[in-house]
Write a protein that holds these residues in place. Structure first.
Motif, short mmCIF file in Angstrom:
data_model
loop_
_atom_site.label_atom_id
_atom_site.label_comp_id
_atom_site.label_asym_id
_atom_site.label_seq_id
_atom_site.Cartn_x
_atom_site.Cartn_y
_atom_site.Cartn_z
N VAL A 435 33.19 34.52 46.31
CA VAL A 435 34.33 34.07 45.50
C VAL A 435 35.46 35.10 45.58
CG1 VAL A 435 35.10 33.74 43.11
CG2 VAL A 435 33.03 32.60 43.92
N HIS A 438 37.09 34.83 48.95
CA HIS A 438 37.93 33.63 49.04
C HIS A 438 39.26 33.85 48.34
CE1 HIS A 438 39.08 29.35 48.83
NE2 HIS A 438 39.45 29.64 47.59
N ASN A 439 39.22 34.37 47.13
CA ASN A 439 40.44 34.56 46.36
C ASN A 439 41.35 35.63 46.98
OD1 ASN A 439 39.61 32.63 44.53
ND2 ASN A 439 38.79 34.12 43.07
N ARG A 446 41.81 28.52 43.89
CA ARG A 446 41.13 29.75 43.52
C ARG A 446 39.76 29.40 42.92
NH1 ARG A 446 44.55 34.27 43.53
NH2 ARG A 446 46.30 33.72 44.90
N LYS A 447 38.83 30.33 43.08
CA LYS A 447 37.48 30.10 42.61
C LYS A 447 37.10 31.10 41.52
CE LYS A 447 35.45 27.94 46.72
NZ LYS A 447 34.94 26.75 45.99
N SER A 633 36.34 25.65 41.02
CA SER A 633 37.54 25.77 41.85
C SER A 633 38.71 25.20 41.06
CB SER A 633 37.38 24.99 43.16
OG SER A 633 36.35 25.52 43.95
N THR A 636 45.89 25.89 41.51
CA THR A 636 46.86 26.68 40.74
C THR A 636 48.22 26.01 40.65
OG1 THR A 636 47.41 27.95 42.75
CG2 THR A 636 45.71 28.85 41.28
N ALA A 748 38.79 32.48 37.71
CA ALA A 748 39.66 31.88 38.72
C ALA A 748 41.13 32.09 38.37
CB ALA A 748 39.34 30.39 38.86
N SER A 751 42.35 35.69 38.95
CA SER A 751 42.57 36.08 40.35
C SER A 751 44.04 36.01 40.73
CB SER A 751 41.75 35.19 41.28
OG SER A 751 42.28 33.87 41.34
N ASP A 754 45.19 39.36 40.37
CA ASP A 754 44.25 40.32 40.94
C ASP A 754 43.33 40.92 39.88
OD1 ASP A 754 43.12 41.58 43.14
OD2 ASP A 754 44.37 43.37 42.92
N TYR A 755 42.96 40.09 38.91
CA TYR A 755 41.96 40.47 37.90
C TYR A 755 42.37 41.66 37.04
CZ TYR A 755 39.41 37.93 41.55
OH TYR A 755 39.04 37.02 42.52
N CYS A 774 47.91 30.29 34.54
CA CYS A 774 48.22 30.76 35.90
C CYS A 774 49.69 31.16 36.00
CB CYS A 774 47.91 29.67 36.92
SG CYS A 774 46.15 29.39 37.22
#
Length: 786
Positions: A435, A438-439, A446-447, A633, A636, A748, A751, A754-755, A774
């Motif tokens: 995950v 992927h992100n 996004r997951k 998933s 966004t 998700a 992300s 960037d967390y 988001c």
């Protein structure tokens, strides 16, 4: 001579899969619900007339046009109540059948129309002319707090340790607020009651209620008659989820009042819109939290206030908001803690019991704090969860981290093993890395993935409700009649109790006749709620069966001249010394010898006690545990999302019926997921509930279920406490497993930035809220130059 090994084996008894006793009837339409009962000639139909303002003083109420409408037989108002004008389940006298001077919410029932058809009653109810003096109203907890914060019931405080010095000493501290939405029960069968008058004071009411004894007492209270004049019958419900624990009182009372006033049967069945508007729901909460923690993410102190939208009357808000505090720790040890409830009065329908009974709101708040810590320290939330589990070693090497905020020791903790097994079986670590990879590529989709635990205490927190009765007859042909105080709402309770009785007598399941729940046979029953149905009624039924078995053993030993320890129950047979006697034969012999073949069983939960004023005790007999891992998933650009996979491992002790228990886990997860994702209740500024039908209120559909859904029971678990066959409750605990979807959605969303921070999603995380979160994080990230 036959031996035990050559006797035909019994199948589908306890600890075996057994099809729900009404499964075929459900899918073929042959299961009889309240509305399917043949109506006697002259049956009347009732419908409620309701208020059109959220808060107001009643200046006048002209019902002449209602009474003159076609098909109308009469109208019931507060003036027609022969006894007490109150249906409050806790005896606070704050919930009138019909108000006399003031309406407290939009949709507040004011009167009932009685007509010769439901359609006539419904149309006539719209003709009322009511004049109000409109008063200010508050619809949500924050508005109620700002308006003065009137409480509908006494708040609770749980406290342990010293939070002030712990906050001062901790290297990290986060304060925040989380809004948690309510939920409509959305049962397939709505509220309904059908009353038939009898002689003298007698009335019989068939209803879709989870609490027949309370309905009995309420009808008697309002009619001004003793409880022995009122009989409540329940064969089955088309779902309950707590919404039929206290909310059915009004409908039972209206049907009974009309039946006795006009001496004719009467049925009341609101349509879905009125059902949703006039009956209570899961409590909305606003949780303000303050959490201190160290560099490893271990919590040092927690201070939280749980404000709840309770509605205009107390209903069950006291115990619900209490229970939110009981579960505000979830599976985590808080060294220093203060938890406070704030049950606020609002001008909305009085909220009520719902699967989990406040516990889910407490658990999701705990998970929010874990999430906050993880993002602050840049850690995997699962790592933070594990660091805070009960039973983890303290700084001094002790393992004394077992005391809850309400001062009960967690003695049966298995959360470490449950989570570790699920982490491995779901391949969590590899999938989380996938995950993250992927992100890291960016893109629209996004997951997120999350693994969340649950620890859930089992027992009614009102100690006196932890009791149950049963009535068992063995007829002289060997057939068995079973009655108990629990109610069947699709969860398979009757099947489980019948399995217990069949197993006790070692006879085929089909020999046991499951009968309707009725106050005529088992008195003073507790609601089928708090996940206690099997625990309480199973033990009560076993007690009744054991009484009859003891009489049969004594008779068999005396009639054959052997010791009682030489009498053994085998499949459909009883061994008496060296003789094998068919069950039917021995029962017939016992009857001819005047052996009593009926018994009233009883059970009360041991060990539990609770001092609410002190905030200390042992409110729970034991805990049930579980964990779920969900991957999602999100788009966004639109906020839409899918649940790609969910893996669940849940603890039900030694399962009474694994296939039924697994179904309960699956259903609870989906319902919990719906609460936190799509099921949004919305009131307009005038106080009107706008999400009042399936067209405007979205429950999960088959298409919303996880694309891959793996559910397993912890088959190695055995309840350490002496419950029925060492099983554990399964009704409510798995509801909280849906939180893994909510937490995965949060990852998700995180992300996008960037967390770097916790998205602080409020519930439900609808696509709209996901999209706004988001955009908010993206804009904040751009401003920061990220």
């Amino acid at each position: 001579m036959n031996t035990h090994d050559t006797l035909p084996p019994l199948k589908g008894l306890v600890n075996d899969d057994r099809q729900h006793d009404s499964a075929v009837k459900h899918v073929t339409g042959r299961a009889e619900y309240c509305d399917d009962i043949a109506e006697p000639v002259g049956t009347m139909h009732a419908y409620l007339g309701t208020a059109t303002v959220a808060h107001g003083r009643i200046l006048s109420m002209d019902l002449d046009a209602v009474r003159a409408a076609p098909g109308v037989i009469g109208v019931l108002t507060a003036e027609d109540i022969p006894g007490h004008n109150d249906v409050s389940p806790t005896g606070k006298n704050d919930e009138p059948v019909f108000p006399t001077d003031r309406v407290e919410f939009h949709g507040h029932p004011l009167f009932a129309v009685i007509a010769d058809s439901r359609d006539a009653a419904r149309r006539a109810a719209e003709l009322a002319e009511v004049d109000y003096e409109v008063l200010p109203h508050a619809l949500d907890p924050l508005a109620a707090r700002e308006a003065g914060g009137t409480l509908v019931t006494d708040p609770l405080k749980l406290e342990r340790g010293e939070i002030a010095p712990a906050f001062d000493a901790a290297p990290h501290r986060i304060q925040g607020r989380m809004e948690i939405g309510g939920q409509d029960h959305m049962y397939l069968e709505g509220h309904i009651a059908f009353a038939v008058p009898g002689e003298d004071d007698d009335v019989t009411v068939t209803s879709s209620t989870q609490h027949p004894s309370e309905a009995q007492h309420m009808v008697a209270h309002v009619l001004g008659v003793p409880s022995n004049a009122v009989t409540i019958n329940v064969r089955r419900m088309g779902g309950g989820f707590g919404g039929k624990e206290s909310q059915m009182n009004l409908f039972c009372v209206v049907a009974a009042m009309a039946a006795k006033k006009w001496n004719r049967p009467c049925k009341i069945r609101p349509d879905r819109d009125q059902d949703m508007t006039a009956t209570g729901k899961r409590h909305d909460f606003v949780v303000d939290y303050d959490v201190a923690f160290d560099d490893q993410g271990r919590i040092q102190a927690v201070d939280s206030v749980f404000a709840a939208r309770c509605g205009y009357a107390a209903d069950l808000s006291g115990p619900v908001t209490d229970r939110a505090l009981f579960h505000a720790d979830n599976a985590y040890f808080y060294p220093n803690v203060r938890l406070r409830s704030e049950p606020l009065k609002t001008n909305t329908v009085s909220n009520t019991a719902f699967r989990g009974f406040g516990g889910p709101q407490g658990v999701v708040a705990a998970e929010r704090m874990i999430e906050e810590i993880a993002y602050k320290l840049g850690k995997d939330p699962l790592e933070v969860r594990k660091a805070n589990f009960y039973g983890q070693f303290g700084d001094d090497g002790s393992d004394g981290r077992t005391l809850t905020p309400y001062h009960q020791e967690v003695e049966d903790n298995i959360i470490d093993r449950v989570v570790a097994e699920l982490e491995e079986n779901a391949d969590y670590q590899a999938r989380r890395q996938a995950v993250l990879d992927h992100n890291a590529k960016g893109g629209v989709i996004r997951k997120g993935i999350a693994l969340t635990p649950v620890k859930f205490g089992i027992s009614f927190t009102a100690t006196w409700y932890n009791q149950a009765g049963s009535l068992i007859h063995v007829y002289n042909d060997g057939s068995i009649h079973l009655n108990h105080g629990g109610t069947e709402m699709g969860q398979g309770l009757n099947t489980k109790i019948a399995q217990i009785v069949a197993d006790a007598f070692q006879v085929d399941f089909d020999r046991v006749k499951i009968t309707k729940t009725t106050t005529e046979k088992v008195p003073n029953t507790s609601a089928t709620a708090a996940s206690s149905g099997s625990d309480l009624n199973g033990m009560a039924a076993l007690d009744g069966a054991e009484q009859i078995k003891a009489r049969l053993v004594k008779f068999a030993a005396e009639s054959r001249g052997v010791a009682e320890d030489q009498v053994q129950f085998l499949p459909n047979t009883i061994r008496i010394g060296d003789e094998l006697v068919p069950f039917n034969t021995l029962v017939k012999e016992a009857y001819m010898a005047r052996v009593h073949l009926s018994a009233a069983g009883f059970y009360k939960t041991p060990k539990i006690h609770w001092d609410r004023d002190a905030g200390k005790g042992r409110p729970f007999f034991y805990y049930a545990y579980g964990a779920s891992c969900s991957e999602v998933s999100i788009d966004t650009l639109t906020g839409e999302y899918t649940v790609d996979r969910t893996d669940i491992l849940h603890d039900v002790g030694r399962s009474l019926n694994p296939i039924l228990d697994k179904g309960q886990v699956e259903g609870a997860f989906i319902q919990g997921m719906g609460w936190l994702t799509t099921e949004e209740l919305w009131w307009d500024d005038a106080g009107r509930l706008r999400t009042h039908a399936p067209s405007t209120y979205k429950i999960p559909l088959a298409s919303d279920r996880p694309r891959e859904f793996n559910v397993e029971l912890a088959e190695w678990s055995v309840n350490k406490e002496r419950t029925i066959k060492r099983s554990k409750a399964v009704g409510e605990p798995p509801f909280m497993l849906g939180i893994s979807v909510f937490e995965a959605l949060s990852m998700a969303v995180a992300s996008v930035a960037d967390y770097r921070e916790c998205p602080r999603l409020d519930a439900p995380a609808t696509p709209e809220r996901v999209l706004m979160a988001c955009e908010r994080l993206r804009a904040k990230d751009l401003r920061a130059g990220g």
